[in-house]
Design a protein around this motif. Structure first.
Motif, PDB file in Angstrom:
ATOM      1  N   UNK A 226      41.831  47.802  56.241  1.00 45.14           N
ATOM      2  CA  UNK A 226      43.169  47.044  56.242  1.00 45.14           C
ATOM      3  C   UNK A 226      44.191  47.884  56.426  1.00 45.14           C
ATOM      4  N   UNK A 227      45.310  47.215  57.322  1.00 43.64           N
ATOM      5  CA  UNK A 227      46.543  47.759  57.354  1.00 43.64           C
ATOM      6  C   UNK A 227      47.400  48.241  56.120  1.00 43.64           C
ATOM      7  N   UNK A 228      47.168  47.175  55.259  1.00 42.53           N
ATOM      8  CA  UNK A 228      47.993  47.165  54.116  1.00 42.53           C
ATOM      9  C   UNK A 228      49.137  46.180  54.379  1.00 42.53           C
ATOM     10  N   UNK A 229      49.255  45.567  55.563  1.00 48.39           N
ATOM     11  CA  UNK A 229      50.476  44.685  55.779  1.00 48.39           C
ATOM     12  C   UNK A 229      49.791  43.185  55.708  1.00 48.39           C
ATOM     13  N   UNK A 230      50.091  42.424  54.772  1.00 47.58           N
ATOM     14  CA  UNK A 230      49.382  41.256  54.666  1.00 47.58           C
ATOM     15  C   UNK A 230      49.244  40.392  55.910  1.00 47.58           C
ATOM     16  N   UNK A 231      50.361  40.043  56.435  1.00 46.98           N
ATOM     17  CA  UNK A 231      50.446  39.043  57.670  1.00 46.98           C
ATOM     18  C   UNK A 231      49.701  39.939  58.792  1.00 46.98           C
ATOM     19  N   UNK A 232      49.731  41.063  59.066  1.00 53.30           N
ATOM     20  CA  UNK A 232      48.554  41.695  60.202  1.00 53.30           C
ATOM     21  C   UNK A 232      47.152  41.491  59.869  1.00 53.30           C
ATOM     22  N   UNK A 233      46.937  41.557  58.622  1.00 59.44           N
ATOM     23  CA  UNK A 233      45.529  41.582  58.122  1.00 59.44           C
ATOM     24  C   UNK A 233      45.107  40.203  58.249  1.00 59.44           C
ATOM     25  N   UNK A 234      45.952  39.173  57.845  1.00 56.93           N
ATOM     26  CA  UNK A 234      45.790  37.873  58.075  1.00 56.93           C
ATOM     27  C   UNK A 234      45.247  37.225  59.431  1.00 56.93           C
ATOM     28  N   UNK A 235      46.234  37.804  60.083  1.00 59.40           N
ATOM     29  CA  UNK A 235      46.223  37.514  61.778  1.00 59.40           C
ATOM     30  C   UNK A 235      44.785  37.699  62.580  1.00 59.40           C
ATOM     31  N   UNK A 236      44.288  39.190  62.015  1.00 64.02           N
ATOM     32  CA  UNK A 236      43.134  39.734  62.705  1.00 64.02           C
ATOM     33  C   UNK A 236      42.067  38.885  62.149  1.00 64.02           C
ATOM     34  N   UNK A 237      42.126  38.612  60.795  1.00 67.83           N
ATOM     35  CA  UNK A 237      41.041  37.559  60.113  1.00 67.83           C
ATOM     36  C   UNK A 237      40.808  36.405  60.990  1.00 67.83           C
ATOM     37  N   UNK A 238      42.105  35.479  60.923  1.00 68.33           N
ATOM     38  CA  UNK A 238      41.815  34.326  61.617  1.00 68.33           C
ATOM     39  C   UNK A 238      41.521  34.453  63.293  1.00 68.33           C
TER      40      UNK A 238
END
Length: 545
Positions: A226-238
């Motif tokens: 995980x990058x630790x940046x919530x919005x980046x991690x959420x985008x990658x998961x989506x």
């Protein structure tokens, strides 16, 4: 979100914001920061005199000189509607900008400093100046629009690296990586061209979807760290979940409003006209696992088999759960690998279900046999009461004889023996059940282990075995409790009877003992009387003749 707050987040994660010194040393009135794939923009408003603004401008130019050589920066200063632009980052251009600022009246006024960086992707590396601002862009922008924008920077090389300006812990997938400019050890490696081409070709041959998105495969967005940046991690998961669903569907289309329309033609047909990326992200793991099984070293048969199994385990892709069950079913069906593999698989599963149901029937039979054992023990007690107590006792000997110590001993011994008999039957029933369960599991493994995975056989057999064993133990405990109550009541009744009739018989005996008077008669052989003697009977005296 305030820029100063973003900077504090960077510091907590060990990062260095390239414009941090500029922000720390300015009396900021208001500010904003945005970052997209192609541009970074920082706007700062201050209220200061021209001389102070000139000092700010020199600091800003110093920060501008630190940006990546891939990018181009425009820096401007606006004082009272008069905009001054830095031509380049040379010393002459900096001096010219300062002179233009100092020409204004020496009084405080609102000034806007703007840093605009136009970013360019060179050798599949793209700069990031503020990861939190970039994450906000990923959150607010439509998923489809971001994927299309990424595709233009990704398609030819097969990988894309984001170089965060400053310190940053490496994270991301195999082909989309985030790493810091200070430590470039986290740079991504180019994926296997042949593997990538095989996956995309298999998808194009067996599915119909958005052609502008087929430059990506789901593994491009599968995060290893995980990058630790919530919005980046959420985008990658989506993105990973949506692409996995697209690759598993026969027909799919990602609409402009970020809803996916798909159809899966398997053993049954699954169809949804408007599923959101967030709903698919909730089942990302299982979708990605099935995708990898079907596509990595995959064939059209494996992909068709995956669609069949999905349709058997869920009515919609977003409702697919139970990763272990799905994957075991995939492996089992692949071992069968026949034209009608699903029908064969269902037939084998039906046979296993029949054998498991047979074990349940045997469990209930064992419980019935145990109940018969308890009934037989109670029958023996009732027989004893009828034959010995009621007929022999009351008819011939009377209650005093029935509730004597001898009968009490017989009753106690009979109860203990019957209790041991019931307990041994319970213990033996549980042991027989465990032995039968082990034998049945081994039979299932020998019969179907070469076709269906042992784990899947256990998933069908073990829950029923545990439930049957629990039911058997509950019945054993219940019957033991019933017999214990019956035995205690039986023995207690005889103990009470013994105590009552023993006390009564003792009292009657003492009242019946009467002392007899002594009669003196002359002796035939002499004149004197002999001393009286007793014969041992309490309260009676006899005269020797």
């Amino acid at each position: 979100m305030l820029l100063m707050h973003r900077i504090s987040l960077h510091i907590n994660r060990g990062e260095t914001f390239v414009f941090q010194d500029l922000i720390d040393n300015l009396n900021v009135y208001s500010h904003s920061c945005t970052e997209r794939l192609d541009q970074f923009v920082l706007n700062i408003k201050v209220v200061a005199t021209p001389s102070t603004v000139a000092d700010y401008a020199r600091r800003a130019v110093s920060c501008v000189r630190k940006i990546s050589q891939r990018d181009r920066c425009d820096f401007s200063v606006e004082i009272c509607g008069d905009e001054m632009v830095l031509g380049d980052d040379s010393q002459e251009a900096e001096d010219g900008l300062v002179e233009s600022i100092l020409r204004h009246d020496d009084e405080e006024s609102e000034t806007v400093l703007t840093v605009r960086i136009n970013k360019h992707c060179v050798n599949s590396i793209l700069s990031l100046y503020d990861v939190v601002a970039f994450g906000q862009y990923l959150k607010e922008e439509k998923l489809r629009a971001v994927l299309l924008a990424l595709a233009t920077r990704f398609s030819q090389s097969g990988f894309l690296c984001f170089e965060v300006q400053g310190e940053f812990l490496a994270a991301g997938s195999d082909t989309i990586r985030f790493f810091g400019s200070v430590d470039r050890a986290g740079e991504c490696r180019k994926s296997s061209v042949s593997l990538r081409e095989n996956v995309i070709n298999l998808f194009r041959e067996n599915s119909y979807g958005s052609s502008e998105l087929d430059s990506f495969i789901p593994s491009d967005f599968w995060m290893h760290g995980a990058t630790g940046v919530e919005n980046i991690d959420r985008f990658m998961a989506s993105a990973c979940a949506v692409l996995s669903a697209v690759f598993l569907s026969n027909v799919s289309e990602l609409l402009a409003d970020d809803t996916l329309r798909y159809k899966v033609a398997g053993y049954k047909s699954l169809e949804n006209g408007a599923v959101t990326a967030a709903e698919l992200a909730a089942v990302r793991d299982i979708l990605y696992m099935v995708y990898r099984w079907a596509y990595v070293d995959g064939t059209a048969d494996k992909l068709g088999l995956a669609r069949n199994i999905i349709s058997l385990h869920a009515t919609r892709l977003e409702a697919l759960t139970g990763s272990d069950e799905v994957m075991n079913a995939l492996h089992s069906n692949y071992q069968i690998y026949l034209k009608g593999n699903v029908a064969t698989y269902l037939e084998l599963k039906g046979k296993i279900a029949d054998m498991v149901a047979d074990s349940t029937t045997k469990t209930y039979t064992m419980v019935d046999e145990l109940l018969d054992s308890v009934k037989n023990s109670v029958f023996l007690v009732v027989t004893f009461l009828l034959t010995v107590v009621l007929i022999s006792g009351f008819k011939d000997a009377g209650p005093e004889m029935i509730f004597s110590a001898g009968y009490l001993a017989v009753v106690s011994i009979l109860t203990v023996v019957l209790s041991l008999w019931v307990a041994m039957n319970c213990w033996e029933a549980l042991g027989k059940f465990d032995s039968a369960s082990v034998a049945q599991r081994e039979l299932l493994q020998r019969s179907f282990g070469q076709i269906i995975l042992p784990e899947e056989i256990d998933q069908s057999f073990e829950p029923t075995r545990c439930e049957n064993r629990r039911y058997l133990k509950d019945q054993l405990f219940r019957y033991l409790k019933w017999w214990g109550v019956i035995g205690i009541v039986f023995v207690a009744a005889f103990v009470i009877g013994y105590c009552v009739f023993d006390i009564s018989s003792t009292a009657v005996s003492e009242e019946a003992l009467i002392v007899q008077p002594v009669e003196q008669t002359p002796s035939l052989g002499g004149s004197a009387l002999e001393e009286p003697r007793t014969d041992g009977v309490r309260g009676q005296r006899f005269i020797a003749s």
